[in-house]
Design a protein around this motif. Structure first.
Motif, PDB file in Angstrom:
ATOM      1  N   GLU A   1       0.844  -1.180   0.000  1.00 42.61           N
ATOM      2  CA  GLU A   1       0.000   0.000   0.000  1.00 42.61           C
ATOM      3  C   GLU A   1       0.887   1.239   0.000  1.00 42.61           C
TER       4      GLU A   1
ATOM      5  N   LEU B   1      -5.684 -16.598  -2.141  1.00 44.68           N
ATOM      6  CA  LEU B   1      -5.980 -16.168  -0.777  1.00 44.68           C
ATOM      7  C   LEU B   1      -7.370 -16.655  -0.379  1.00 44.68           C
TER       8      LEU B   1
ATOM      9  N   ILE C   1     -10.736 -15.293   4.481  1.00 45.67           N
ATOM     10  CA  ILE C   1     -10.393 -14.666   5.761  1.00 45.67           C
ATOM     11  C   ILE C   1      -8.988 -14.045   5.747  1.00 45.67           C
ATOM     12  N   GLU C   2      -8.223 -14.314   4.718  1.00 43.43           N
ATOM     13  CA  GLU C   2      -6.865 -13.766   4.634  1.00 43.43           C
ATOM     14  C   GLU C   2      -6.891 -12.336   4.092  1.00 43.43           C
ATOM     15  N   GLU C   3      -5.991 -11.511   4.607  1.00 43.06           N
ATOM     16  CA  GLU C   3      -5.879 -10.144   4.123  1.00 43.06           C
ATOM     17  C   GLU C   3      -5.088 -10.114   2.813  1.00 43.06           C
ATOM     18  N   ASN C   4      -5.268  -9.031   2.078  1.00 47.50           N
ATOM     19  CA  ASN C   4      -4.529  -8.866   0.820  1.00 47.50           C
ATOM     20  C   ASN C   4      -3.030  -8.852   1.091  1.00 47.50           C
ATOM     21  N   ASN C   5      -2.270  -9.574   0.294  1.00 48.99           N
ATOM     22  CA  ASN C   5      -0.806  -9.496   0.383  1.00 48.99           C
ATOM     23  C   ASN C   5      -0.252  -8.692  -0.795  1.00 48.99           C
TER      24      ASN C   5
ATOM     25  N   ILE D   1       5.087  -5.577   7.442  1.00 50.66           N
ATOM     26  CA  ILE D   1       4.451  -6.363   6.394  1.00 50.66           C
ATOM     27  C   ILE D   1       5.489  -6.746   5.352  1.00 50.66           C
TER      28      ILE D   1
ATOM     29  N   ARG E   1       1.817  -3.134   9.888  1.00 52.31           N
ATOM     30  CA  ARG E   1       0.488  -3.366  10.426  1.00 52.31           C
ATOM     31  C   ARG E   1       0.652  -3.520  11.929  1.00 52.31           C
TER      32      ARG E   1
ATOM     33  N   ARG F   1      -6.665 -11.580  -5.848  1.00 48.73           N
ATOM     34  CA  ARG F   1      -6.745 -12.495  -4.699  1.00 48.73           C
ATOM     35  C   ARG F   1      -6.837 -13.945  -5.172  1.00 48.73           C
TER      36      ARG F   1
ATOM     37  N   ASN G   1       5.219  -8.463   1.875  1.00 50.67           N
ATOM     38  CA  ASN G   1       4.421  -9.036   0.793  1.00 50.67           C
ATOM     39  C   ASN G   1       5.334  -9.637  -0.265  1.00 50.67           C
TER      40      ASN G   1
END
Length: 411
Positions: A69, A258, A261-265, A80, A75, A253, A82
């Motif tokens: 981002e 993904l 329930i997983e957040e965006n990587n 993070i 976080r 995604r 990624n």
């Protein structure tokens, strides 16, 4: 009336000249506050002008998929990490993403230190080479000065053609028409099909010193591991951008496998979001400039009150003589008020001059688009006038209320 105004002005100038050292110190104190305000606002304005000119061509109908981002890479207390956006990711995205009216551009930077050769001429090893597809120019808001864009045939058939930044036209080709000429990058020859319009530099990054080549050709030339690719999506109408963004997130995604329930990587950025975030930052800097300058200006206000009170005390006998000769209270008060206003305006003008000069020097040093900050100048002029009125009002009233008999006795 005009005669009285001119006489008060003359008296104020005479008083300023008779107290030159104290006046200079007060002017300097006032100018420091105005300098801080105007200087920072000048830099912020140049910063905004540069960013607005850079992003205006992109428009508000473009989004990008990136590794992180734009805001941060943390976080909470956890950093993070990624995965890079690899070629397989972007290839699957181009094949799977089919939002109506949207076109997708993919690119990556092969190197920022390439040397470009043409005949016996060559550049310094500071050229950025970017592998792109046929939609890159339009999605990035880049315009051509000469020549044509890449075609799908160029990209799919690995045609060795290139688009050059405007600096090559001026330097490498010596203003000779480069279209159709052949250049060499790392021993690979490319036919020049276009020259980009001049973009200038941003924070020392020369955007006119780059070469765009077909992405598949770039992949054969630059094979370093963990290359991070860029993806941008542009829609015809900004009203469709939200839906296009949701579709892009869902598609990527799925590519990253993904679970719900997983957040965006990966990160999603929009051109208008970036401009808004920058506006927030510059707004905070502007507020900080106001706070710093107002604190300094408050100190200068106290200094101006003190010098005016000293002036009243030193000129007590003079005030008594003027009153004895028939001067009204309003006349005496206006004389001291005029003096305070003149000192304030001198400080304001000097501070404005210093602020614009420093702001201009900083803007030129960082390759920013400088413009005269009229809003800051008007604000600074108004502030100094108000300061002068407030600072000179109490001493002026005190001088006007002095008893003429007691004043004549004053030693």
């Amino acid at each position: 009336m005009f005669t009285l105004f001119r006489e008060n002005l003359r008296i104020a100038f005479d008083s300023i000249k008779s107290q030159l050292l104290r006046t200079i110190l007060t002017v300097l104190i006032i100018s420091i506050g105005i300098f801080a305000l105007v200087g920072i606002l000048t830099f912020i304005k140049a910063f905004e002008n540069t960013l607005n000119s850079d992003f205006a061509s992109i428009g508000s109908n473009t989004l990008t998929i990136q590794r992180y981002e734009f805001t941060n890479q943390r976080r909470g207390d956890r950093k993070i990490i990624n995965p890079v956006i690899g070629y397989r990711d972007v290839k699957e995205f181009v094949d799977a993403y089919n939002y109506p009216t949207a076109q997708t551009a993919i690119s990556f930077t092969g190197t920022a230190r390439a040397e470009v050769k043409y005949d016996n001429e060559k550049t310094d090893p500071e050229v950025r080479v970017v592998g792109v597809n046929e939609n890159f120019l339009q999605n990035s808001g880049l315009k051509l000065d000469k020549g044509r864009n890449f075609t799908p045939f160029d990209i799919s058939n690995n045609t060795r053609v290139c688009v050059l930044g405007s600096d090559f036209y001026k330097n490498l080709f010596k203003d000779d028409n480069p279209i159709g000429k052949t250049i060499s990058i790392r021993g690979t020859k490319f036919n020049v099909i276009a020259i980009l319009e001049e973009k200038g530099s941003t924070f020392g990054n020369n955007q006119d010193l780059r070469v765009l080549i077909p992405i598949q050709v770039a992949r054969t030339m630059f094979t370093q591991p963990n290359i991070n690719y860029n993806v941008s999506v542009m829609v015809d109408d900004p009203e469709f951008l939200d839906n296009a963004e949701e579709e892009a997130i869902l598609t990527f995604r799925n590519i990253r496998k993904l679970s719900p329930i997983e957040e965006n990587n990966f990160g999603i950025g929009r051109s208008d979001d970036l401009v808004n975030q920058i506006a927030t930052i510059t707004g905070a800097l502007g507020a900080a400039a106001w706070v710093i300058s107002l604190i300094t200006i408050f100190g200068s206000c106290i200094a101006l009150v003190n010098i005016m009170l000293v002036s009243v005390t030193e000129r007590t006998r003079e005030i008594g003589v003027r009153k004895a000769l028939g001067a009204k209270k309003s006349t005496i008060a206006s004389q001291f008020l005029f003096e305070a206003i003149l000192i304030g305006q001198f400080g304001g003008l000097f501070g404005i001059f210093l602020g614009i000069s420093i702001g201009y020097i900083i803007a030129i040093s960082f390759d920013l688009v400088f413009t005269v900050p009229w809003n800051a100048i008007i604000a600074a002029t108004s502030i100094t006038f108000i300061i002068a009125i407030l600072s000179g009002l109490f001493p002026a009233i005190k001088a006007a209320k002095l008893d003429p008999i007691e004043s004549l006795r004053y030693e």
